[in-house]
Enzyme design. Structure first.
Site, short mmCIF file in Angstrom:
data_model
loop_
_atom_site.label_atom_id
_atom_site.label_comp_id
_atom_site.label_asym_id
_atom_site.label_seq_id
_atom_site.Cartn_x
_atom_site.Cartn_y
_atom_site.Cartn_z
N PHE A 1 0.73 -1.29 0.02
CA PHE A 1 -0.04 -0.01 0.10
C PHE A 1 0.93 1.20 0.03
O PHE A 1 1.68 1.26 0.87
CB PHE A 1 -0.81 -0.06 1.33
CG PHE A 1 -1.99 -1.22 1.24
CD1 PHE A 1 -3.29 -0.89 0.67
CD2 PHE A 1 -1.69 -2.61 1.67
CE1 PHE A 1 -3.83 -2.02 0.63
CE2 PHE A 1 -2.54 -3.43 1.74
CZ PHE A 1 -3.75 -3.29 1.14
N VAL B 1 2.30 -1.65 4.56
CA VAL B 1 1.91 -0.22 4.44
C VAL B 1 3.29 0.37 4.08
O VAL B 1 4.05 0.22 5.01
CB VAL B 1 1.12 0.29 5.43
CG1 VAL B 1 0.90 1.53 5.42
CG2 VAL B 1 -0.06 -0.71 5.54
N CYS B 2 3.59 1.29 3.40
CA CYS B 2 4.84 1.94 3.19
C CYS B 2 4.92 3.00 4.42
O CYS B 2 4.06 3.70 4.77
CB CYS B 2 4.71 2.87 1.85
SG CYS B 2 6.32 3.94 1.76
N VAL B 3 5.86 2.93 5.15
CA VAL B 3 6.24 3.68 6.49
C VAL B 3 6.15 5.32 5.97
O VAL B 3 5.46 5.89 6.71
CB VAL B 3 7.35 3.28 7.29
CG1 VAL B 3 8.65 3.47 6.50
CG2 VAL B 3 7.47 4.04 8.56
N ALA C 1 2.59 6.18 5.17
CA ALA C 1 1.69 6.28 6.27
C ALA C 1 2.06 7.43 7.42
O ALA C 1 1.04 7.80 7.78
CB ALA C 1 2.18 4.82 6.98
#
Lengths: 99, 119, 123
Positions: free
Chosen positions: B39, B77-79, B82
């Site tokens: 994501f 999820v891409c940090v 995010a």
């Protein structure tokens, strides 16, 4: 190569860009709002019709049906469901989503 | 076949997450492996546990969590994306994990196909 | 796990900078991909060619000007930058307007190149 397009050709130029650049012999899958491109009588119909000689063109049935356009698919366009979408991805060496 | 998926738009606003979900389900039914779902961009909002749609609507976030549980999917999820958008471990829905962009590249390297869903 | 595998990654940039975040976040993926020692190509077509326009001044919109990053790509061994000839012309731009050296390609050449890729990402 499989080219996936999701924009209506009546509002965005994404499909045009795809048709302009994609190498002949590839496949084009129309999903989401791009399914309008595959319908009879739309203003951009000619562009897709011209492309049918260079590409195999598919449209996603659930997206056509959701938009009330299931019965208006132009001749020469094949319809697929999500399983068919998966098959197209698997059959082609690579894919590009024209966002 | 190993297929990786990346989603670049949030839930409800755009159909991308719905299409990606139905694509993954169909791929799993056909016996393919979903190597990872990554994501990115506003797609990180698909992981928010604070999402609460009306009862008569589909619950996009819960649907991903359930699919992940049933098929042991790796939902990443891409940090950086995010943190920009207020998604952190505190409000991360079950089945998702936060990690680096390298996970997307790795998925691209390891999977036979990488399919993008976005706007 | 994936050590040693080198795939051909292509990033197709078709959106202008600042109006949306795609150009910036695409660049972030590009840099990480290079860090994985992959074979990276960047394509700029449609409004994506605006990403490379010289003279971007973002102070007035209080956004970070990320255009200098394109000049730094060289340092990450990213040297394959392709621009669609017709897209440049359609926007009144020439190669001289761009802040980095690029290879200008026709649409047919680009399509052929795209076919040869393993992974194509578009933002």
């Amino acid at each position: 190569m499989l080219h996936i397009v999701n924009k209506s050709p009546l509002q965005r130029t994404t499909l045009e860009s795809c048709l302009r650049v994609a190498a002949p012999g590839g496949a084009i899958l129309l999903i989401e709002d791009a399914v309008y491109a595959a319908t009879k009588g739309n203003e951009a119909e000619g562009k897709l019709r011209d492309a049918l000689s260079r590409f195999k063109v598919y449209a996603l049935v659930p997206d056509l049906e959701a938009r009330g356009m299931g019965d208006r698919v132009m001749d020469g366009v094949s319809t697929v469901d999500y399983g068919g979408f998966v098959d197209l991805v698997a059959e082609h060496k690579n894919c590009q989503s024209w966002l | 076949m190993k297929i990786a998926v990346t989603i670049n738009e949030g839930p409800y606003q755009h159909q991308a997450s719905d299409t990606a979900y139905l694509f993954c389900k169909a791929a799993l039914e056909k016996g393919h492996e979903i190597r990872r779902v990554f994501f990115y961009n506003d797609g990180v909002n698909n992981a928010s546990s604070l999402t609460e749609p009306p009862l008569d609507d589909r619950n996009i976030v819960a649907r991903w969590s359930k699919l992940a549980e049933e098929h042991k999917l790796d939902l990443v999820v891409c940090v950086a994306a995010a943190l920009r958008r207020g998604i952190r471990d505190e409000n991360l829905a079950p089945g998702f994990r936060i990690s680096g962009l390298g996970q997307l590249v790795e998925a691209g390297i390891e999977a036979d196909r990488l399919v993008t869903f976005g706007d | 796990m994936s050590e040693g595998t080198i795939k051909k990654f292509m990033f197709v940039n078709r959106t202008a900078p600042y109006g949306t975040i795609y150009a910036l976040e695409s660049l972030e993926v590009v840099l990480i991909t290079a860090a994985f020692d992959q074979d990276v190509s960047l394509v700029f077509m449609d409004d994506g060619v605006f990403q490379l326009k010289k003279g971007q001044q973002t102070k007035g919109i209080e956004n970070k000007n990320f255009s200098p990053t394109y000049r730094a790509l060289d340092g990450y061994d990213i040297e394959k930058l392709y621009v669609e000839e017709e897209a440049l012309a359609a926007r009144g731009l020439t190669e001289d307007d761009l802040l980095v050296d690029v290879t200008v390609m026709s649409r047919a050449e680009l399509g052929k190149l795209m076919d040869e890729m393993d992974v194509v990402l578009s933002y």
